[in-house]
Design an enzyme around this catalytic site. Structure first.
Site, PDB file in Angstrom:
ATOM      1  N   LYS A 184       6.867 -38.217  52.103  1.00  0.00           N
ATOM      2  CA  LYS A 184       7.208 -36.883  51.561  1.00  0.00           C
ATOM      3  C   LYS A 184       6.157 -35.901  52.041  1.00  0.00           C
ATOM      4  O   LYS A 184       4.959 -36.096  51.791  1.00  0.00           O
ATOM      5  CB  LYS A 184       7.162 -36.917  50.033  1.00  0.00           C
ATOM      6  CG  LYS A 184       8.428 -37.376  49.376  1.00  0.00           C
ATOM      7  CD  LYS A 184       8.317 -36.986  47.903  1.00  0.00           C
ATOM      8  CE  LYS A 184       9.292 -37.704  47.045  1.00  0.00           C
ATOM      9  NZ  LYS A 184       9.079 -37.424  45.620  1.00  0.00           N
TER      10      LYS A 184
ATOM     11  N   GLU B  51      -3.863 -41.674  39.055  1.00  0.00           N
ATOM     12  CA  GLU B  51      -2.690 -42.278  39.700  1.00  0.00           C
ATOM     13  C   GLU B  51      -2.819 -43.811  39.727  1.00  0.00           C
ATOM     14  O   GLU B  51      -1.837 -44.534  39.620  1.00  0.00           O
ATOM     15  CB  GLU B  51      -2.492 -41.742  41.130  1.00  0.00           C
ATOM     16  CG  GLU B  51      -2.267 -40.229  41.234  1.00  0.00           C
ATOM     17  CD  GLU B  51      -0.847 -39.762  40.855  1.00  0.00           C
ATOM     18  OE1 GLU B  51      -0.004 -40.601  40.465  1.00  0.00           O
ATOM     19  OE2 GLU B  51      -0.602 -38.533  40.948  1.00  0.00           O
TER      20      GLU B  51
ATOM     21  N   ASN C 248       7.058 -41.099  38.547  1.00  0.00           N
ATOM     22  CA  ASN C 248       6.709 -39.832  37.907  1.00  0.00           C
ATOM     23  C   ASN C 248       6.318 -39.979  36.438  1.00  0.00           C
ATOM     24  O   ASN C 248       6.335 -38.985  35.703  1.00  0.00           O
ATOM     25  CB  ASN C 248       7.870 -38.838  38.035  1.00  0.00           C
ATOM     26  CG  ASN C 248       7.876 -38.202  39.415  1.00  0.00           C
ATOM     27  OD1 ASN C 248       6.824 -37.959  39.988  1.00  0.00           O
ATOM     28  ND2 ASN C 248       9.046 -37.959  39.955  1.00  0.00           N
TER      29      ASN C 248
ATOM     30  N   HIS D 291       4.379 -37.257  34.810  1.00  0.00           N
ATOM     31  CA  HIS D 291       4.472 -36.090  35.695  1.00  0.00           C
ATOM     32  C   HIS D 291       5.357 -34.964  35.165  1.00  0.00           C
ATOM     33  O   HIS D 291       5.170 -33.816  35.548  1.00  0.00           O
ATOM     34  CB  HIS D 291       4.966 -36.515  37.083  1.00  0.00           C
ATOM     35  CG  HIS D 291       3.894 -37.162  37.924  1.00  0.00           C
ATOM     36  ND1 HIS D 291       3.267 -38.320  37.547  1.00  0.00           N
ATOM     37  CD2 HIS D 291       3.329 -36.804  39.101  1.00  0.00           C
ATOM     38  CE1 HIS D 291       2.384 -38.651  38.474  1.00  0.00           C
ATOM     39  NE2 HIS D 291       2.394 -37.739  39.432  1.00  0.00           N
TER      40      HIS D 291
ATOM     41  N   HIS E 248      -4.517 -32.233  39.556  1.00  0.00           N
ATOM     42  CA  HIS E 248      -3.249 -32.927  39.338  1.00  0.00           C
ATOM     43  C   HIS E 248      -3.424 -34.205  38.494  1.00  0.00           C
ATOM     44  O   HIS E 248      -2.690 -34.447  37.532  1.00  0.00           O
ATOM     45  CB  HIS E 248      -2.612 -33.254  40.689  1.00  0.00           C
ATOM     46  CG  HIS E 248      -1.391 -34.088  40.586  1.00  0.00           C
ATOM     47  ND1 HIS E 248      -0.206 -33.593  40.094  1.00  0.00           N
ATOM     48  CD2 HIS E 248      -1.155 -35.391  40.882  1.00  0.00           C
ATOM     49  CE1 HIS E 248       0.702 -34.553  40.105  1.00  0.00           C
ATOM     50  NE2 HIS E 248       0.151 -35.653  40.576  1.00  0.00           N
TER      51      HIS E 248
HETATM   52  N1  LIG Z   1       3.392 -36.381  49.456  1.00  0.00           N
HETATM   53  C1  LIG Z   1       3.269 -37.031  48.327  1.00  0.00           C
HETATM   54  O1  LIG Z   1       3.957 -38.021  48.067  1.00  0.00           O
HETATM   55  C2  LIG Z   1       2.252 -36.568  47.346  1.00  0.00           C
HETATM   56  C3  LIG Z   1       1.906 -37.367  46.255  1.00  0.00           C
HETATM   57  C4  LIG Z   1       0.904 -36.937  45.396  1.00  0.00           C
HETATM   58  C5  LIG Z   1       0.254 -35.730  45.631  1.00  0.00           C
HETATM   59  N2  LIG Z   1       0.613 -34.963  46.699  1.00  0.00           N
HETATM   60  C6  LIG Z   1      -0.053 -33.684  46.970  1.00  0.00           C
HETATM   61  O2  LIG Z   1      -1.434 -33.928  47.216  1.00  0.00           O
HETATM   62  C7  LIG Z   1      -2.164 -32.749  46.943  1.00  0.00           C
HETATM   63  C8  LIG Z   1      -3.451 -33.090  46.222  1.00  0.00           C
HETATM   64  O3  LIG Z   1      -4.203 -33.953  47.038  1.00  0.00           O
HETATM   65  P1  LIG Z   1      -5.761 -34.230  46.771  1.00  0.00           P
HETATM   66  O4  LIG Z   1      -5.978 -34.488  45.349  1.00  0.00           O
HETATM   67  O5  LIG Z   1      -6.187 -35.229  47.767  1.00  0.00           O
HETATM   68  O6  LIG Z   1      -6.415 -32.785  47.019  1.00  0.00           O
HETATM   69  P2  LIG Z   1      -7.093 -32.086  48.299  1.00  0.00           P
HETATM   70  O7  LIG Z   1      -6.448 -32.495  49.548  1.00  0.00           O
HETATM   71  O8  LIG Z   1      -7.153 -30.639  47.974  1.00  0.00           O
HETATM   72  O9  LIG Z   1      -8.574 -32.676  48.277  1.00  0.00           O
HETATM   73  C9  LIG Z   1      -9.414 -32.385  47.193  1.00  0.00           C
HETATM   74  C10 LIG Z   1     -10.761 -31.790  47.652  1.00  0.00           C
HETATM   75  O10 LIG Z   1     -11.583 -32.832  48.154  1.00  0.00           O
HETATM   76  C11 LIG Z   1     -12.095 -32.466  49.441  1.00  0.00           C
HETATM   77  N3  LIG Z   1     -12.257 -33.741  50.177  1.00  0.00           N
HETATM   78  C12 LIG Z   1     -11.272 -34.540  50.627  1.00  0.00           C
HETATM   79  N4  LIG Z   1     -11.788 -35.667  51.134  1.00  0.00           N
HETATM   80  C13 LIG Z   1     -13.123 -35.566  51.028  1.00  0.00           C
HETATM   81  C14 LIG Z   1     -14.202 -36.427  51.376  1.00  0.00           C
HETATM   82  N5  LIG Z   1     -13.988 -37.655  51.882  1.00  0.00           N
HETATM   83  N6  LIG Z   1     -15.463 -36.006  51.126  1.00  0.00           N
HETATM   84  C15 LIG Z   1     -15.685 -34.781  50.555  1.00  0.00           C
HETATM   85  N7  LIG Z   1     -14.712 -33.936  50.192  1.00  0.00           N
HETATM   86  C16 LIG Z   1     -13.438 -34.331  50.424  1.00  0.00           C
HETATM   87  C17 LIG Z   1     -11.070 -31.522  50.004  1.00  0.00           C
HETATM   88  O11 LIG Z   1     -11.648 -30.691  50.983  1.00  0.00           O
HETATM   89  C18 LIG Z   1     -10.642 -30.753  48.760  1.00  0.00           C
HETATM   90  O12 LIG Z   1     -11.547 -29.724  48.512  1.00  0.00           O
HETATM   91  C19 LIG Z   1      -1.236 -31.841  46.155  1.00  0.00           C
HETATM   92  O13 LIG Z   1      -0.842 -30.765  46.950  1.00  0.00           O
HETATM   93  C20 LIG Z   1      -0.048 -32.721  45.831  1.00  0.00           C
HETATM   94  O14 LIG Z   1       1.174 -32.001  45.758  1.00  0.00           O
HETATM   95  C21 LIG Z   1       1.579 -35.364  47.551  1.00  0.00           C
HETATM   96 ZN   LIG Z   2       1.030 -37.546  41.006  1.00  0.00          ZN
END
Ligand SMILES: NC(=O)c1ccc[n+]([C@@H]2O[C@H](COP(=O)([O-])OP(=O)(O)OC[C@H]3O[C@@H](n4cnc5c(N)ncnc54)[C@H](O)[C@@H]3O)[C@@H](O)[C@H]2O)c1
Ligand SMILES: [Zn+2]
Length: 342
Positions: A127, A169, A227, A230, A247
Site C-alpha cells: 500500500k 504496532e 486495523n 485504528h 500514529h
Molecule cells: N503503507 C502502509 O501499509 C502503512 C502502514 C502503516 C503506516 N503507514 C504510514 O507510515 C507513516 C508513518 O511512518 P513512521 O512512523 O515511520 O514515520 P516517519 O517516516 O515520519 O519517521 C519518523 C521520524 O523518524 C525519522 N527517522 C526515520 N528513521 C530514522 C533513523 N533510523 N534514525 C533517525 N531518525 C529516523 C524520520 O526522519 C522522521 O522524522 C504514516 O504516514 C502512515 O500513514 C503506512
Molecule cells: Zn497502524
C-alpha cells in the site's frame, strides 16, 4: 528470509547488516530519503547514487513532494528500468512507493525501512500513497516492492519516542494474532538493545505477510483486521491533528477503547481490556487522552473512516487474546459508551 506473494509475483524480506545495506543494488538505482535519515546514515550512504531528500515528517507526504520527486527522477534521467530505493520511515516508503507506481506507469522499488513502524508494518504489503488536505492516504495505489531490506542497526539512531511508537504496532500483532508475543511484551520492555528484537520484528513481518497474502486488496475482511485500535486511533489523529499524537500512540489509546467496546458487545472476554492496557503501559505507551472527552467529533471522524459503510461503524475486535474478527455494523451508542468508559 520471508517471501511475500502478491498478485503479480513475489518479493523477499531480507536482513542485512549496515555495512552491506546498499550493496548489490540494481545498476540504475535512485535513492529517495528524508533529511533526518540522511543525517543519521551519514557516511554509510552511497555517494555514487542520485539522491533526493524530503524534509522529514508527515507534512512531506503530499502531492507537492510527490510531484517534485517525479520531476527529479525525470531530470536525473531515470528510465523504465531504473529502481527507486525508499530509505526511511513510513512517510518515505509510502511516498516513494507511489512515485515508483506512477513514474513511467510503474518502475520497481526497494524498501529499506529505518523506523520500527516501517519495518513491522508499512514496508510490507504494497500500500503506497500520499495525504490530501482532505484526509490521510486519500491518493494511492497497490504497488508491491521488489525487495525489502531489513537492518536492525538502522534503528540505533531512532529517537526513543519513535521506537516506542512502532512498538504499538508490535503489540497489536500480539493482541490480534499471537498470544505468546503479547505475553512476551507484557513481561518486559522492548528496546533497540533487546536481544530478541530481530526475532520479534521478523515475527511481526511474517504475520503481516500472511494476512496480506490472503487479502492483498482488502476485499475479504481479512486485511482489515489489522486495523484493531485504528478506527478510534485514526479518529484521535484527525481530531487532534497529526502533530500531537504519533500514529502508534493514537492506536495504543484506540486499542484500549476498542477492547472496552469488544467487552461491552460480549465479543471480547472480560478482563482482556485490562491485559491490553497493562501490556501497553509496560511498553511505555499512552492508554488515555483528554480528547476522549470529545465524543461527538470522534464519532464524526469515525464515520469518515474508509471501513465505514453507509454510516455504520466498522471495528476489528478481539475475540480472545491472540484472535480477532471484523465487525462492520457496530451501534454508535455502544461506541459512545466505550469511549466514555475508557
Ligand atoms: N503503507 C502502509 O501499509 C502503512 C502502514 C502503516 C503506516 N503507514 C504510514 O507510515 C507513516 C508513518 O511512518 P513512521 O512512523 O515511520 O514515520 P516517519 O517516516 O515520519 O519517521 C519518523 C521520524 O523518524 C525519522 N527517522 C526515520 N528513521 C530514522 C533513523 N533510523 N534514525 C533517525 N531518525 C529516523 C524520520 O526522519 C522522521 O522524522 C504514516 O504516514 C502512515 O500513514 C503506512
Ligand atoms: Zn497502524
Amino acid at each position: 528470509m520471508i517471501t511475500v506473494r502478491h498478485h503479480a509475483g513475489e518479493y523477499n524480506v531480507v536482513a542485512r547488516p549496515l555495512s552491506e545495506l546498499f550493496k548489490e543494488l540494481p545498476s540504475s538505482s535512485f535513492i529517495l530519503t528524508d533529511d533526518s535519515v540522511a543525517r543519521a546514515f551519514g557516511r554509510h550512504l552511497p555517494d555514487d547514487l542520485p539522491r533526493w531528500e524530503l524534509p522529514a515528517g508527515e507534512g512531506s507526504k503530499n502531492l507537492t513532494h510527490f510531484g517534485r520527486a517525479l520531476e527529479w527522477l525525470a531530470t536525473a534521467g531515470a528510465s523504465r528500468r531504473s529502481t527507486l530505493v525508499a530509505l526511511g520511515g513510513g512517510v518515505v516508503g509510502d511516498l516513494a512507493g507511489f512515485v515508483a507506481a506512477s513514474y513511467m506507469r510503474g518502475i520497481p522499488y526497494i524498501q529499506i525501512p529505518t523506523t520500527l513502524l516501517a519495518q513491522v508494518d508499512s514496508s510490507v504489503g504494497g500500500k503506497v500513497g500520499v495525504d490530501l488536505p482532505q484526509g490521510k492516504n486519500l491518493a494511492g495505489a497497490f504497488h508491491p516492492p521488489v525487495e525489502v531490506r531489513l537492518c536492525a542497526e538502522a534503528l540505533a539512531t531512532l529517537p526513543e519516542r519513535q521506537f516506542v511508537n512502532g512498538v504499538a504496532e508490535v503489540c497489536k500483532y500480539g493482541f490480534i494474532m499471537d498470544a505468546p508475543l503479547s505475553d512476551r511484551l507484557s513481561t518486559s520492555r522492548l528496546s533497540p538493545a533487546s536481544p530478541d528484537l530481530a526475532e520479534v520484528v521478523t515475527r511481526c513481518i511474517q504475520h503481516k505477510a500472511d494476512v496480506v497474502e490472503r487479502d492483498e486488496f482488502e476485499r475479504h475482511g481479512i486485511r482489515a483486521t489489522l486495523n484493531f485500535g485504528h478506527t478510534v486511533g485514526h479518529a484521535l489523529e484527525q481530531v487532534l491533528g497529526y502533530e500531537e499524537l504519533l500514529h502508534g500512540e493514537a492506536i495504543s489509546i484506540g486499542m484500549v477503547v476498542e477492547a472496552e467496546l469488544g467487552e461491552r458487545l460480549g465479543v471480547t472476554p472480560p478482563g482482556t481490556k485490562k491485559a491490553v492496557e497493562a501490556c501497553l503501559i509496560q511498553q511505555g505507551l499512552p492508554t488515555h487522552s483528554p480528547v476522549l472527552h470529545k465524543v461527538d467529533p470522534l464519532i464524526v471522524a469515525m464515520r469518515r473512516d474508509k471501513k465505514a459503510r453507509d454510516g455504520r461503524l466498522a471495528f476489528s475486535l478481539l475475540t480472545h487474546m491472540g484472535g480477532c474478527k471484523l465487525f462492520d455494523a457496530v451501534d454508535e451508542s455502544e461506541v459512545r459508551a466505550a469511549i466514555k468508559g475508557s
